[in-house]
Design a protein around this motif. Structure first.
Motif, PDB file in Angstrom:
ATOM      1  N   GLY A  45       0.835  -1.203   0.000  1.00 47.55           N
ATOM      2  CA  GLY A  45       0.000   0.000   0.000  1.00 47.55           C
ATOM      3  C   GLY A  45       0.864   1.244   0.000  1.00 47.55           C
ATOM      4  N   LYS A  46       0.212   2.381  -0.068  1.00 42.61           N
ATOM      5  CA  LYS A  46       0.947   3.652  -0.073  1.00 42.61           C
ATOM      6  C   LYS A  46       1.465   3.952   1.346  1.00 42.61           C
ATOM      7  N   PRO A  47       2.387   4.891   1.487  1.00 45.36           N
ATOM      8  CA  PRO A  47       2.858   5.251   2.827  1.00 45.36           C
ATOM      9  C   PRO A  47       1.708   5.809   3.683  1.00 45.36           C
ATOM     10  N   ASN A  48       1.754   5.527   4.961  1.00 47.61           N
ATOM     11  CA  ASN A  48       0.801   6.059   5.949  1.00 47.61           C
ATOM     12  C   ASN A  48      -0.628   5.537   5.843  1.00 47.61           C
ATOM     13  N   ALA A  49      -0.820   4.479   5.058  1.00 44.30           N
ATOM     14  CA  ALA A  49      -2.152   3.869   5.000  1.00 44.30           C
ATOM     15  C   ALA A  49      -2.415   3.060   6.273  1.00 44.30           C
ATOM     16  N   GLY A  50      -1.319   2.698   6.960  1.00 42.06           N
ATOM     17  CA  GLY A  50      -1.462   1.895   8.176  1.00 42.06           C
ATOM     18  C   GLY A  50      -0.967   0.471   8.005  1.00 42.06           C
ATOM     19  N   LYS A  51      -0.081   0.247   7.037  1.00 45.99           N
ATOM     20  CA  LYS A  51       0.434  -1.105   6.773  1.00 45.99           C
ATOM     21  C   LYS A  51       1.139  -1.697   7.985  1.00 45.99           C
ATOM     22  N   ALA A  89     -11.131   2.671   9.427  1.00 46.96           N
ATOM     23  CA  ALA A  89     -12.593   2.724   9.358  1.00 46.96           C
ATOM     24  C   ALA A  89     -13.167   3.407  10.598  1.00 46.96           C
ATOM     25  N   ASP A  90     -12.358   3.462  11.674  1.00 44.68           N
ATOM     26  CA  ASP A  90     -12.825   4.150  12.892  1.00 44.68           C
ATOM     27  C   ASP A  90     -13.012   5.640  12.685  1.00 44.68           C
ATOM     28  N   CYS A  91     -12.364   6.194  11.634  1.00 43.80           N
ATOM     29  CA  CYS A  91     -12.598   7.618  11.388  1.00 43.80           C
ATOM     30  C   CYS A  91     -12.915   7.864   9.906  1.00 43.80           C
ATOM     31  N   ALA A  92     -13.566   6.889   9.286  1.00 48.00           N
ATOM     32  CA  ALA A  92     -13.966   7.047   7.879  1.00 48.00           C
ATOM     33  C   ALA A  92     -15.451   7.382   7.795  1.00 48.00           C
ATOM     34  N   CYS A 115     -11.607  -2.140   8.272  1.00 45.66           N
ATOM     35  CA  CYS A 115     -10.968  -2.486   9.545  1.00 45.66           C
ATOM     36  C   CYS A 115     -10.390  -1.268  10.241  1.00 45.66           C
ATOM     37  N   SER A 116     -10.094  -1.471  11.501  1.00 46.84           N
ATOM     38  CA  SER A 116      -9.329  -0.493  12.253  1.00 46.84           C
ATOM     39  C   SER A 116      -8.126  -1.206  12.833  1.00 46.84           C
ATOM     40  N   ALA A 117      -6.997  -1.051  12.143  1.00 49.95           N
ATOM     41  CA  ALA A 117      -5.765  -1.700  12.597  1.00 49.95           C
ATOM     42  C   ALA A 117      -5.349  -1.119  13.945  1.00 49.95           C
ATOM     43  N   ALA A 118      -5.600   0.173  14.128  1.00 50.95           N
ATOM     44  CA  ALA A 118      -5.207   0.827  15.386  1.00 50.95           C
ATOM     45  C   ALA A 118      -5.954   0.209  16.563  1.00 50.95           C
TER      46      ALA A 118
HETATM   47  N1  LIG Z   1      -7.397   6.282  13.154  1.00 56.49           N
HETATM   48  C1  LIG Z   1      -6.588   5.318  12.737  1.00 56.49           C
HETATM   49  N2  LIG Z   1      -5.289   5.570  12.522  1.00 56.49           N
HETATM   50  C2  LIG Z   1      -4.496   4.566  12.105  1.00 56.49           C
HETATM   51  C3  LIG Z   1      -4.994   3.258  11.876  1.00 56.49           C
HETATM   52  N3  LIG Z   1      -3.990   2.472  11.444  1.00 56.49           N
HETATM   53  C4  LIG Z   1      -2.881   3.255  11.410  1.00 56.49           C
HETATM   54  N4  LIG Z   1      -3.182   4.520  11.805  1.00 56.49           N
HETATM   55  C5  LIG Z   1      -2.233   5.662  11.898  1.00 56.49           C
HETATM   56  O1  LIG Z   1      -1.765   5.987  10.601  1.00 56.49           O
HETATM   57  C6  LIG Z   1      -0.394   6.395  10.648  1.00 56.49           C
HETATM   58  C7  LIG Z   1       0.446   5.548   9.703  1.00 56.49           C
HETATM   59  O2  LIG Z   1       0.466   4.226  10.175  1.00 56.49           O
HETATM   60  P1  LIG Z   1       1.599   3.180   9.725  1.00 56.49           P
HETATM   61  O3  LIG Z   1       1.175   1.864  10.217  1.00 56.49           O
HETATM   62  O4  LIG Z   1       2.938   3.644  10.147  1.00 56.49           O
HETATM   63  O5  LIG Z   1       1.476   3.289   8.138  1.00 56.49           O
HETATM   64  P2  LIG Z   1       2.398   2.680   6.981  1.00 56.49           P
HETATM   65  O6  LIG Z   1       3.267   3.792   6.505  1.00 56.49           O
HETATM   66  O7  LIG Z   1       1.431   2.291   5.924  1.00 56.49           O
HETATM   67  O8  LIG Z   1       3.154   1.525   7.521  1.00 56.49           O
HETATM   68  C8  LIG Z   1       0.029   6.258  12.108  1.00 56.49           C
HETATM   69  O9  LIG Z   1      -0.085   7.518  12.726  1.00 56.49           O
HETATM   70  C9  LIG Z   1      -0.995   5.295  12.679  1.00 56.49           C
HETATM   71  O10 LIG Z   1      -1.194   5.466  14.050  1.00 56.49           O
HETATM   72  C10 LIG Z   1      -6.409   3.036  12.119  1.00 56.49           C
HETATM   73  O11 LIG Z   1      -6.945   1.926  11.966  1.00 56.49           O
HETATM   74  N5  LIG Z   1      -7.135   4.088  12.553  1.00 56.49           N
END
Ligand SMILES: Nc1nc2c(ncn2[C@@H]2O[C@H](COP(=O)(O)OP(=O)(O)O)[C@@H](O)[C@H]2O)c(=O)[nH]1
Ligand SMILES: [Mg+2]
Length: 383
Positions: free
Chosen positions: A9-15, A217-220, A239-242
């Motif tokens: 995925g793209k950066p910051n998607a939450g991978k 999805a928790d803030c979508a 999903c909400s990975a967080a």
């Molecule tokens: N609200 C919310 N934020 C999330 C979620 N998953 C990841 N984040 C936030 O998105 C940002 C990027 O997450 P990261 O896992 O490092 O993304 P990556 O660059 O795709 O690996 C971080 O600030 C996370 O805390 C989620 O399910 N919900």
């Protein structure tokens, strides 16, 4: 060989959050030291109802674990760096790191359903997460095309069989290669144009299904989630990975009783601040049923890859192996596999010298053409 899935995925998607959430397991589920392999490679688990509940005796799994009648079956997960549009032209971190995904059977693309980051991962507003899917497919095709290009001097002018090794190292069979060549009308000699090479790479890319995890999805917004569901029918889960990561960490610390994918949890000991955070997660679960992280993996494995769990045993009455371990192993096989294919997964000699098999649930002799079902317990008899 275990099933392997790559997170893209793209950066910051939450991978990385998704990867950590999926692979963080407490000692009950991951009693063996096979969990973390490398920082970006770890083990996740799909859940199946364990056949031991039908046997009426506890099991002694050797390649998986069992908690409260649920069998947790390991799946290898790999997290890679973020991909941006035009990565094949050197944008972002490029494409090289995708080489870690050669062994992947499928990919999960994590997208940012909150729409608060653009395609490069920068903070933004109202971005359409569906656009992430389109560009990513293209970059993956460029990656595969690039692998061919790197080997071009070696394969140019040769017969198609010259690329078999490249693709077998990516778990793509010779038959799949041949079928793509004939579908595209490329002929038996490799003298393809750049466009033909790209088209062929695109066919190879399609053999690796991409499942979509609509994250954050928790803030979508509801409308965005509904549009994604409509557009990517059958291959998207929210999903909400967080939230999942927070729950698994809390479970590991003993603050809550939570099993991955559960629809609820019990707070055991948490301070006021933690309680507040956990209560908002409870509210989310109440509305959505689960965080969705486990559901992404299980929908991908069960539906998209269409794998079933089968249990080989040596004693059809006690469902155990020679040493008395009950239901020691579980093998994931494609739907519609026959019992000889299962024998081959256990050991190639078992398939070669296959005589017959026994359905241990029904105590019925079955032949080599028997088509396996999810949860089958099978004794294989070989010469
Ligand atoms: N609200 C919310 N934020 C999330 C979620 N998953 C990841 N984040 C936030 O998105 C940002 C990027 O997450 P990261 O896992 O490092 O993304 P990556 O660059 O795709 O690996 C971080 O600030 C996370 O805390 C989620 O399910 N919900
Ligand atoms: Mg990351």
């Amino acid at each position: 060989m275990s099933i392997s899935i790559g997170v893209v995925g793209k950066p910051n998607a939450g991978k990385s959050t998704f990867f950590s959430a999926l692979t963080l397991a407490d000692a009950k589920i991951a009693p063996f030291p096979f969990t973390t392999i490398e920082p970006n490679k770890a083990t996740a688990y799909i859940r199946k109802s364990c056949p031991h509940t039908d046997l009426g005796k506890p099991c002694t799994p050797r390649d998986s674990s069992c908690v409260d009648g649920v069998r947790f079956i390991p799946i290898a997960i790999t997290d890679v760096a973020g991909l941006v549009p035009d990565a094949h032209l050197g944008k972002g971190l490029g494409l090289q790191f995708l080489d870690d995904l050669r062994q992947a059977d499928a990919l999960v693309q994590v997208i940012d359903a909150s729409g608060r980051t653009d395609l490069e991962g920068n903070s933004s507003q109202d971005c359409d997460p569906a656009k992430e899917v389109e560009f990513l497919e293209k970059e993956i095709t460029y990656w595969i095309s690039g692998i061919l290009e790197k080997n071009w001097d070696k394969i140019k002018g040769k017969s198609v069989s010259a690329v078999y090794d490249i693709f077998s190292s990516m778990k793509i069979t010779n038959a799949t290669v041949d079928a793509a060549v004939s579908r595209l009308g490329l002929g038996q000699t490799i003298n393809w144009t750049d466009e033909q090479r790209y088209a062929f790479a695109d066919e190879m890319r399609k053999t690796k299904p991409i499942f979509i995890a609509a994250n954050k999805a928790d803030c979508a917004e509801e409308a965005v989630l509904n549009a994604l569901k409509e557009k990517f029918q059958g291959r998207v889960v929210f999903c909400s990975a967080a939230y999942e990561l927070a729950l698994r960490k809390a479970a590991k610390a003993g603050a809550v009783d939570y099993l991955p994918g559960a629809s609820s949890f019990e707070i055991k000991n948490a301070n006021e601040e933690q309680k507040k955070a956990l209560e908002s997660i409870l509210k989310y679960l109440g509305k959505n049923g689960q965080t969705g992280v486990q559901e992404v993996l299980e929908t991908l494995v069960n539906n998209m890859l269409g794998l079933i769990a089968t249990y080989p045993v040596e004693d059809e009455n006690k469902w155990c192996d020679r040493k008395g371990n009950v239901l020691p192993n579980v093998f994931l096989l494609p739907k519609n596999s026959n019992v000889v294919q299962m024998a081959g997964m256990v050991h190639s000699d078992l398939a070669k010298n296959f005589i017959t098999a026994v359905d241990a649930r029904k105590k019925l002799r079955i032949g080599k053409d028997y088509i396996l079902k999810d949860g089958d317990v099978i004794k294989i008899v070989s010469g």
